[in-house]
Design a protein around this motif. Structure first.
Motif, short mmCIF file in Angstrom:
data_model
loop_
_atom_site.label_atom_id
_atom_site.label_comp_id
_atom_site.label_asym_id
_atom_site.label_seq_id
_atom_site.Cartn_x
_atom_site.Cartn_y
_atom_site.Cartn_z
N LEU A 181 0.82 -1.21 0.00
CA LEU A 181 0.00 0.00 0.00
C LEU A 181 0.85 1.26 0.00
CD1 LEU A 181 -2.55 -1.00 2.78
CD2 LEU A 181 -2.64 -1.49 0.32
N PHE A 182 0.25 2.32 -0.53
CA PHE A 182 0.79 3.66 -0.39
C PHE A 182 -0.29 4.47 0.31
CE2 PHE A 182 1.45 8.05 -1.58
CZ PHE A 182 2.82 8.20 -1.51
N TYR A 183 0.06 5.07 1.43
CA TYR A 183 -0.89 5.91 2.17
C TYR A 183 -0.69 7.36 1.79
CZ TYR A 183 -1.86 1.92 5.21
OH TYR A 183 -2.24 0.71 5.71
N SER A 184 -1.78 8.02 1.46
CA SER A 184 -1.76 9.43 1.09
C SER A 184 -2.52 10.20 2.16
CB SER A 184 -2.45 9.59 -0.28
OG SER A 184 -2.47 10.94 -0.67
N PHE A 185 -1.90 11.28 2.67
CA PHE A 185 -2.54 12.06 3.73
C PHE A 185 -1.85 13.40 3.86
CE2 PHE A 185 0.71 9.35 5.50
CZ PHE A 185 1.44 10.18 6.35
N HIS A 186 -2.52 14.32 4.53
CA HIS A 186 -1.97 15.63 4.83
C HIS A 186 -1.02 15.47 6.01
CE1 HIS A 186 -2.92 20.09 6.02
NE2 HIS A 186 -1.64 19.88 5.78
N PHE A 187 0.27 15.49 5.73
CA PHE A 187 1.28 15.15 6.74
C PHE A 187 1.18 16.04 7.98
CE2 PHE A 187 5.32 15.05 8.87
CZ PHE A 187 5.68 13.72 8.82
N ASP A 188 1.26 17.34 7.80
CA ASP A 188 1.32 18.24 8.96
C ASP A 188 0.10 18.14 9.86
OD1 ASP A 188 3.78 19.18 8.10
OD2 ASP A 188 2.91 20.89 7.03
N ARG A 202 12.47 20.29 0.86
CA ARG A 202 13.50 21.30 0.55
C ARG A 202 14.01 21.18 -0.88
NH1 ARG A 202 15.01 20.45 5.92
NH2 ARG A 202 16.60 18.93 5.36
N GLY A 203 13.87 20.00 -1.47
CA GLY A 203 14.30 19.79 -2.86
C GLY A 203 13.34 20.38 -3.88
N GLY A 204 12.21 20.89 -3.43
CA GLY A 204 11.24 21.50 -4.34
C GLY A 204 10.27 20.50 -4.94
N ASP A 205 9.41 21.02 -5.82
CA ASP A 205 8.35 20.20 -6.40
C ASP A 205 8.88 19.00 -7.17
OD1 ASP A 205 6.53 21.92 -5.31
OD2 ASP A 205 5.89 22.82 -7.20
N ALA A 206 9.98 19.17 -7.91
CA ALA A 206 10.52 18.05 -8.68
C ALA A 206 10.99 16.93 -7.74
CB ALA A 206 11.67 18.52 -9.57
N ALA A 207 11.60 17.29 -6.63
CA ALA A 207 12.06 16.28 -5.67
C ALA A 207 10.87 15.58 -5.01
CB ALA A 207 12.94 16.93 -4.60
N GLU A 222 -8.57 18.72 5.71
CA GLU A 222 -8.05 19.50 4.58
C GLU A 222 -7.45 18.65 3.48
OE1 GLU A 222 -5.32 22.32 6.27
OE2 GLU A 222 -6.84 23.17 7.59
N THR A 223 -7.64 17.35 3.53
CA THR A 223 -7.01 16.44 2.58
C THR A 223 -7.34 16.77 1.13
OG1 THR A 223 -7.12 14.72 4.26
CG2 THR A 223 -6.74 14.00 1.99
N ALA A 224 -8.60 17.04 0.84
CA ALA A 224 -9.04 17.26 -0.55
C ALA A 224 -8.38 18.47 -1.19
CB ALA A 224 -10.56 17.38 -0.61
N SER A 225 -7.91 19.41 -0.40
CA SER A 225 -7.32 20.64 -0.96
C SER A 225 -5.81 20.54 -1.16
CB SER A 225 -7.64 21.83 -0.06
OG SER A 225 -6.98 21.69 1.20
N ARG A 226 -5.22 19.42 -0.84
CA ARG A 226 -3.75 19.27 -0.92
C ARG A 226 -3.34 18.86 -2.33
NH1 ARG A 226 -1.78 22.09 2.71
NH2 ARG A 226 0.14 20.92 2.54
N PRO A 227 -2.51 19.67 -3.00
CA PRO A 227 -2.15 19.35 -4.39
C PRO A 227 -1.38 18.05 -4.55
CG PRO A 227 -0.99 21.33 -3.61
CD PRO A 227 -1.97 20.95 -2.55
N GLU A 253 -1.07 12.23 -6.22
CA GLU A 253 -0.98 10.81 -5.86
C GLU A 253 -2.19 10.03 -6.37
OE1 GLU A 253 1.71 11.73 -1.90
OE2 GLU A 253 -0.46 11.44 -1.69
N ILE A 254 -3.37 10.62 -6.29
CA ILE A 254 -4.58 9.95 -6.78
C ILE A 254 -4.48 9.74 -8.29
CG2 ILE A 254 -7.07 10.21 -7.15
CD1 ILE A 254 -7.06 11.76 -4.39
N LYS A 255 -4.09 10.79 -9.03
CA LYS A 255 -3.95 10.67 -10.48
C LYS A 255 -2.88 9.66 -10.85
CE LYS A 255 -5.63 15.28 -11.58
NZ LYS A 255 -5.28 16.62 -12.07
N LYS A 256 -1.78 9.67 -10.12
CA LYS A 256 -0.68 8.73 -10.37
C LYS A 256 -1.14 7.29 -10.14
CE LYS A 256 3.77 7.64 -10.77
NZ LYS A 256 4.44 7.72 -12.03
N ALA A 257 -1.85 7.06 -9.04
CA ALA A 257 -2.34 5.72 -8.74
C ALA A 257 -3.30 5.23 -9.84
CB ALA A 257 -3.04 5.70 -7.38
N TRP A 258 -4.19 6.11 -10.28
CA TRP A 258 -5.14 5.72 -11.31
C TRP A 258 -4.41 5.41 -12.61
CZ3 TRP A 258 -9.78 4.11 -10.22
CH2 TRP A 258 -10.69 3.90 -11.25
N ALA A 259 -3.43 6.24 -12.97
CA ALA A 259 -2.63 5.99 -14.17
C ALA A 259 -1.84 4.69 -14.06
CB ALA A 259 -1.69 7.17 -14.44
#
Length: 154
Positions: free
Chosen positions: A5-12, A43-48, A70-75, A80-86
């Protein structure tokens, strides 16, 4: 055999709640990322961040989105959802707002980050212990259902 599994969540906001779900033990996931490692990745930015997510999602069977206020508003959750579906893996959500945070507080239920074809489970009962017990009893079946559901959409 345990599913990967991969868990997706708002970390903070939700890391404490999500650790409860991850520690149920009836399904397998990657080791949770700790705050120091997550800060290093950020710290590595969006690409990292994208590279890290892609590497962590490789060879997974299912994405479990743990839905807090606030999960639904996290880019990155959307990514991750789009990646999983793909990647053609199972996808579903569990509402975790009834689970308590480190201070012993629940949160408000947030909106679903999904379209109508993705299942979202909202554990019944008024107490955190009720929600936890329901998740523990059902998560393995939810994973199997999500994987089978995704296969129908290939």
């Amino acid at each position: 055999m345990p599913k990967k599994l991969f868990y997706s969540f708002h970390f903070d906001r939700d890391v404490w709640r999500t650790s409860q779900v991850r520690n149920i033990g009836s399904v397998e996931g990657r080791e949770p990322v700790n705050q120091n490692k997550w800060e290093e990745v950020k710290r590595g930015g969006d690409a990292a961040i994208q590279r890290w997510i892609d590497a962590q999602m490789a060879d997974r069977d299912c994405l479990v989105v743990l839905i807090g206020a606030e999960t639904a508003s996290r880019p990155w959750i959307t990514y991750e959802i789009k990646k999983a579906w793909a990647n053609r893996i199972g996808v579903f959500g569990i509402r975790i707002h009834k689970l308590l945070d480190a201070a012993g507080n629940p949160c408000v239920a947030g909106p679903s980050p999904f379209s109508d074809i993705i299942a979202v489970y909202d554990p019944p009962g008024p107490r955190s212990t009720d929600a936890y017990a329901h998740i523990a009893q059902n998560i393995a079946g939810w994973v199997d259902t999500a994987i089978q559901h995704r296969k129908r959409y290939n």
